[in-house]
Design a protein around this motif. Structure first.
Motif, PDB file in Angstrom:
ATOM      1  N   UNK A  46     -13.578  33.386 -42.921  1.00 44.98           N
ATOM      2  CA  UNK A  46     -13.182  34.734 -42.476  1.00 44.98           C
ATOM      3  C   UNK A  46     -11.818  34.778 -41.786  1.00 44.98           C
ATOM      4  N   UNK A  47     -10.937  33.865 -42.104  1.00 47.32           N
ATOM      5  CA  UNK A  47      -9.530  33.850 -41.665  1.00 47.32           C
ATOM      6  C   UNK A  47      -9.375  33.450 -40.208  1.00 47.32           C
ATOM      7  N   UNK A  48     -10.020  34.140 -39.288  1.00 48.49           N
ATOM      8  CA  UNK A  48     -10.020  33.704 -37.890  1.00 48.49           C
ATOM      9  C   UNK A  48     -11.367  33.051 -37.609  1.00 48.49           C
ATOM     10  N   UNK A  49     -11.353  31.742 -37.394  1.00 44.89           N
ATOM     11  CA  UNK A  49     -12.589  30.962 -37.244  1.00 44.89           C
ATOM     12  C   UNK A  49     -12.909  30.837 -35.751  1.00 44.89           C
ATOM     13  N   UNK A  50     -13.727  31.751 -35.267  1.00 38.62           N
ATOM     14  CA  UNK A  50     -14.047  31.803 -33.842  1.00 38.62           C
ATOM     15  C   UNK A  50     -14.922  30.642 -33.397  1.00 38.62           C
ATOM     16  N   UNK A  51     -15.547  29.951 -34.357  1.00 35.86           N
ATOM     17  CA  UNK A  51     -16.403  28.826 -34.003  1.00 35.86           C
ATOM     18  C   UNK A  51     -15.632  27.519 -33.914  1.00 35.86           C
ATOM     19  N   UNK A  52     -14.364  27.525 -34.243  1.00 32.55           N
ATOM     20  CA  UNK A  52     -13.590  26.289 -34.321  1.00 32.55           C
ATOM     21  C   UNK A  52     -13.040  25.898 -32.961  1.00 32.55           C
ATOM     22  N   UNK A  53     -12.953  24.603 -32.721  1.00 30.57           N
ATOM     23  CA  UNK A  53     -12.363  24.099 -31.479  1.00 30.57           C
ATOM     24  C   UNK A  53     -10.837  24.192 -31.561  1.00 30.57           C
ATOM     25  N   UNK A  54     -10.205  24.269 -30.403  1.00 24.83           N
ATOM     26  CA  UNK A  54      -8.763  24.477 -30.355  1.00 24.83           C
ATOM     27  C   UNK A  54      -8.122  23.504 -29.366  1.00 24.83           C
ATOM     28  N   UNK A  55      -6.795  23.446 -29.426  1.00 27.80           N
ATOM     29  CA  UNK A  55      -6.014  22.728 -28.422  1.00 27.80           C
ATOM     30  C   UNK A  55      -5.449  23.746 -27.426  1.00 27.80           C
ATOM     31  N   UNK A  56      -5.078  23.243 -26.243  1.00 26.86           N
ATOM     32  CA  UNK A  56      -4.579  24.116 -25.178  1.00 26.86           C
ATOM     33  C   UNK A  56      -3.503  23.353 -24.408  1.00 26.86           C
ATOM     34  N   UNK A  57      -2.435  24.051 -24.024  1.00 29.13           N
ATOM     35  CA  UNK A  57      -1.330  23.387 -23.338  1.00 29.13           C
ATOM     36  C   UNK A  57      -1.769  22.759 -22.013  1.00 29.13           C
ATOM     37  N   UNK A  58      -2.622  23.450 -21.273  1.00 27.26           N
ATOM     38  CA  UNK A  58      -3.087  22.903 -20.006  1.00 27.26           C
ATOM     39  C   UNK A  58      -3.872  21.618 -20.192  1.00 27.26           C
ATOM     40  N   UNK A  59      -4.792  21.618 -21.151  1.00 25.25           N
ATOM     41  CA  UNK A  59      -5.564  20.407 -21.413  1.00 25.25           C
ATOM     42  C   UNK A  59      -4.671  19.317 -22.011  1.00 25.25           C
ATOM     43  N   UNK A  60      -3.669  19.719 -22.793  1.00 26.76           N
ATOM     44  CA  UNK A  60      -2.726  18.756 -23.360  1.00 26.76           C
ATOM     45  C   UNK A  60      -1.977  18.028 -22.241  1.00 26.76           C
ATOM     46  N   UNK A  61      -1.586  18.763 -21.194  1.00 29.76           N
ATOM     47  CA  UNK A  61      -0.920  18.132 -20.051  1.00 29.76           C
ATOM     48  C   UNK A  61      -1.845  17.125 -19.389  1.00 29.76           C
ATOM     49  N   UNK A  62      -3.099  17.520 -19.177  1.00 29.03           N
ATOM     50  CA  UNK A  62      -4.076  16.605 -18.570  1.00 29.03           C
ATOM     51  C   UNK A  62      -4.279  15.365 -19.428  1.00 29.03           C
ATOM     52  N   UNK A  63      -4.433  15.566 -20.728  1.00 26.23           N
ATOM     53  CA  UNK A  63      -4.699  14.436 -21.623  1.00 26.23           C
ATOM     54  C   UNK A  63      -3.520  13.482 -21.684  1.00 26.23           C
ATOM     55  N   UNK A  64      -2.311  14.038 -21.868  1.00 28.48           N
ATOM     56  CA  UNK A  64      -1.130  13.181 -21.986  1.00 28.48           C
ATOM     57  C   UNK A  64      -0.828  12.492 -20.655  1.00 28.48           C
ATOM     58  N   UNK A  65      -1.032  13.212 -19.550  1.00 28.51           N
ATOM     59  CA  UNK A  65      -0.687  12.642 -18.258  1.00 28.51           C
ATOM     60  C   UNK A  65      -1.677  11.634 -17.720  1.00 28.51           C
ATOM     61  N   UNK A  66      -2.966  11.786 -18.060  1.00 17.89           N
ATOM     62  CA  UNK A  66      -3.978  10.953 -17.418  1.00 17.89           C
ATOM     63  C   UNK A  66      -4.834  10.148 -18.389  1.00 17.89           C
ATOM     64  N   UNK A  67      -4.798  10.472 -19.668  1.00 23.57           N
ATOM     65  CA  UNK A  67      -5.634   9.773 -20.625  1.00 23.57           C
ATOM     66  C   UNK A  67      -4.819   9.016 -21.689  1.00 23.57           C
ATOM     67  N   UNK A  68      -3.509   9.062 -21.586  1.00 23.93           N
ATOM     68  CA  UNK A  68      -2.672   8.461 -22.615  1.00 23.93           C
ATOM     69  C   UNK A  68      -2.682   6.941 -22.512  1.00 23.93           C
ATOM     70  N   UNK A  69      -2.762   6.237 -23.657  1.00 21.78           N
ATOM     71  CA  UNK A  69      -2.682   4.771 -23.622  1.00 21.78           C
ATOM     72  C   UNK A  69      -1.269   4.269 -23.376  1.00 21.78           C
TER      73      UNK A  69
END
Length: 558
Positions: free
Chosen positions: A492-515
């Motif tokens: 249906x073009x906009x998949x409301x059930x799909x998971x997404x990325x977010x800039x805030x979580x991206x900052x957390x992941x890159x800053x604290x979970x990056x190898x």
């Protein structure tokens, strides 16, 4: 003396000290905010500038000389005693401090790590050869060295001085092939996979309903065969593209004399920063910035771009705004215009105000428990039984993340809208009623238009609060890496059930979970600046709309 005291008392009574104190506090806050943004911008945006590559001799006392090549990314002075305590053979005599430099040597597949600390005093014969090159790869980070030759299907094509121009031509060809591969995999093959998945679910649905007869099965088989035939054609094209994609290779000699052969399909770009002019570096800088905001991430989010995170942040905030605005306005209208003003209404107002102070993670837990497990699970059982046991809406996704943010921002919209409704003069309501309008007509045609700037204020505050939240989103739909965008050409073009990325979580992941912490650090600053800009753009858009509405109804307000 008494005259002076009287003048001071008069000055204090006039309220001027409080005005100056407020002005000073605001000025300090503005300066601190601008200073913080300046630090973030400087550290983040400088990452994309093509720094000069240095080749130097490095000799630890008592050991052989090593030749190193790469970028100096950080420099600091540390006590000599601290270096000696770390086990390095530091001489006792000399100054109190020594220089330590963070050297980005790249070549992680060869050295095991692409950053290493070196003692500045032990570096000698530093030089910047014009032919020293950086090869940005799709995996294993940068490769630093000298181009030896270019090969096609294992056969030598060019070497020496003419190899660099041949390399750039073939990199342009590889980039075009990569674009075609991505389009085939994400768009064309993605469309076929979506069609096959619909057939599978339709088959399962007919089985559950007991309607899968021979005719229905034959129709589904025919449709599946059509999709399979299209897939085989695309698969043949994809195999041919991958063959052409990995046809060429290069040989690179590192600073320590080792030669490495790399497929051009793994190289994003090759450049020689020491040979670049200022204009060339500026063009390279612009290309890297554009890649950052328009490309997909790679290398555990430490390379490439953040476009999926930008898209996820914006689409989720917009859906949140669409959900929270009508509910907040309706609640405020009921509390101000219809509810009987008494202890119960006052208790509701207090509860709404208190909800604005509830920690965000609590909303995340509520969203996970109610929206995902209860509401989403019920939707799956009622409308998507053919998908079981795989959940459709009974799992974190875009819809639940947006709803959770809407619940989080709802008190802000309610309070702002109710204050706007309270500012509408009672005479306007009575005048409308006296002219024969009903109460609902008065609300719709007079009160709500005049209160619309207050509604927009509530929306602005809601966007500012919700767009930067991270904690609740970790539970209800935001992930480290989403393979595709929730908006595409497949029904249906906009998949409301799909998971997404977010800039805030991206900052957390890159800053604290990056190898790879050192490689990720500049991207934390760059992504933080980008998040601030996205929120500012969303807010400025809402402010512009509010100001237009305020000007439109200013005459009525007076």
């Amino acid at each position: 003396m008494s005259v002076k005291n009287n003048s001071v008392k008069a000055w204090v009574k006039s309220g001027s000290p409080w005005i100056w104190m407020n002005a000073g506090a605001v000025s300090i806050a503005v300066i601190m905010t601008l200073g913080l943004l300046a630090v973030i911008a400087t550290r983040g945006l400088a990452h994309f500038w093509p720094a000069d590559l240095i080749e130097a001799d490095y000799q630890v006392p008592g050991q052989e000389i090593k030749v190193m090549a790469g970028e100096i990314t950080q420099l600091e002075e540390i006590p000599r005693a601290r270096l000696a305590a770390s086990g390095l053979p530091v001489a006792a005599e000399g100054g109190e401090f020594m220089t330590r430099e963070l050297f980005k040597v790249g070549n992680r597949d060869l050295y095991g790590a692409d950053f290493t600390w070196v003692v500045g005093e032990w570096l000698s014969n530093q030089r910047t050869p014009q032919t020293l090159s950086a090869f940005e790869r799709r995996e294993w980070g940068n490769l630093y060295g000298y181009l030896v030759n270019v090969k096609e299907s294992g056969q030598l094509v060019a070497e020496g001085d003419g190899a660099w121009d041949v390399l750039q031509q073939r990199l342009a060809r590889v980039d075009e092939l990569h674009t075609q591969v991505v389009r085939l995999e994400k768009k064309d093959i993605g469309r076929i996979n979506a069609g096959l998945e619909r057939i599978r679910l339709q088959t399962r649905k007919l089985e559950l309903q007991g309607e899968l007869d021979a005719q229905a099965q034959a129709e589904l088989d025919v449709e599946r065969a059509q999709w399979d035939a299209q897939y085989k054609v695309l698969e043949t094209q994809l195999v041919a593209l991958y063959g052409a994609f990995n046809r060429d290779s290069i040989t690179v000699r590192t600073a320590d004399g080792r030669e490495v052969e790399v497929s051009l399909g793994k190289v994003v770009r090759a450049y020689q920063p020491n040979a670049m002019t200022s204009l060339g570096k500026l063009q390279f800088y612009g290309a890297k910035l554009w890649e950052f905001v328009s490309d997909d991430p790679r290398e555990a989010n430490t390379e490439g771009g953040v476009f999926p995170a930008i898209f996820g942040t914006v689409i989720m905030t917009l859906i949140m705004a669409v959900i929270v605005t009508p509910f907040g306005v309706i609640a405020a209208i009921y509390l101000r215009e219809y509810a009987k003003q008494g202890p119960l209404t006052q208790t509701i107002r207090i509860a709404v105000n208190n909800l604005a102070g509830v920690p965000a993670i609590v909303y995340g837990v509520f969203g996970l428990g109610f929206f995902v497990y209860v509401l989403g699970g019920s939707i799956d059982r009622l409308f998507f039984p053919e998908s079981a046991p795989a959940p459709t809406f009974g799992t974190p996704g875009l819809l639940w993340a947006s709803l959770t943010l809407a619940i989080l921002a709802l008190p802000v919209v309610i309070v702002a809208t109710e204050e706007g409704l309270a500012r509408i003069p009672r005479a306007l309501r009575e005048g409308s009623l006296a002219l024969g309008a009903t109460k609902i007509e008065t609300l719709w045609r007079v009160v709500l238009p005049m209160a619309s700037p207050a509604m927009m204020t509530g929306l602005i505050l809601a966007v500012a609060r919700a767009a930067g939240e991270v904690a609740p989103l970790m539970l209800v739909g935001v992930v480290k890496l989403a393979p595709s965008l929730p908006l595409d050409g497949n029904y249906p073009y906009l998949h409301m059930d799909q998971k997404i990325m977010h800039l805030g979580f991206h900052i957390y992941d890159v800053g604290f979970q990056s190898p790879n912490v050192e490689a990720a650090r500049p991207l934390v600053y760059a992504t933080a600046l980008l998040l601030v800009l996205v929120i500012a753009i969303l807010n400025l858009t809402a402010v512009f709309m509010r100001n237009r509405l305020r000007e439109k109804y200013k005459a009525l307000d007076h």
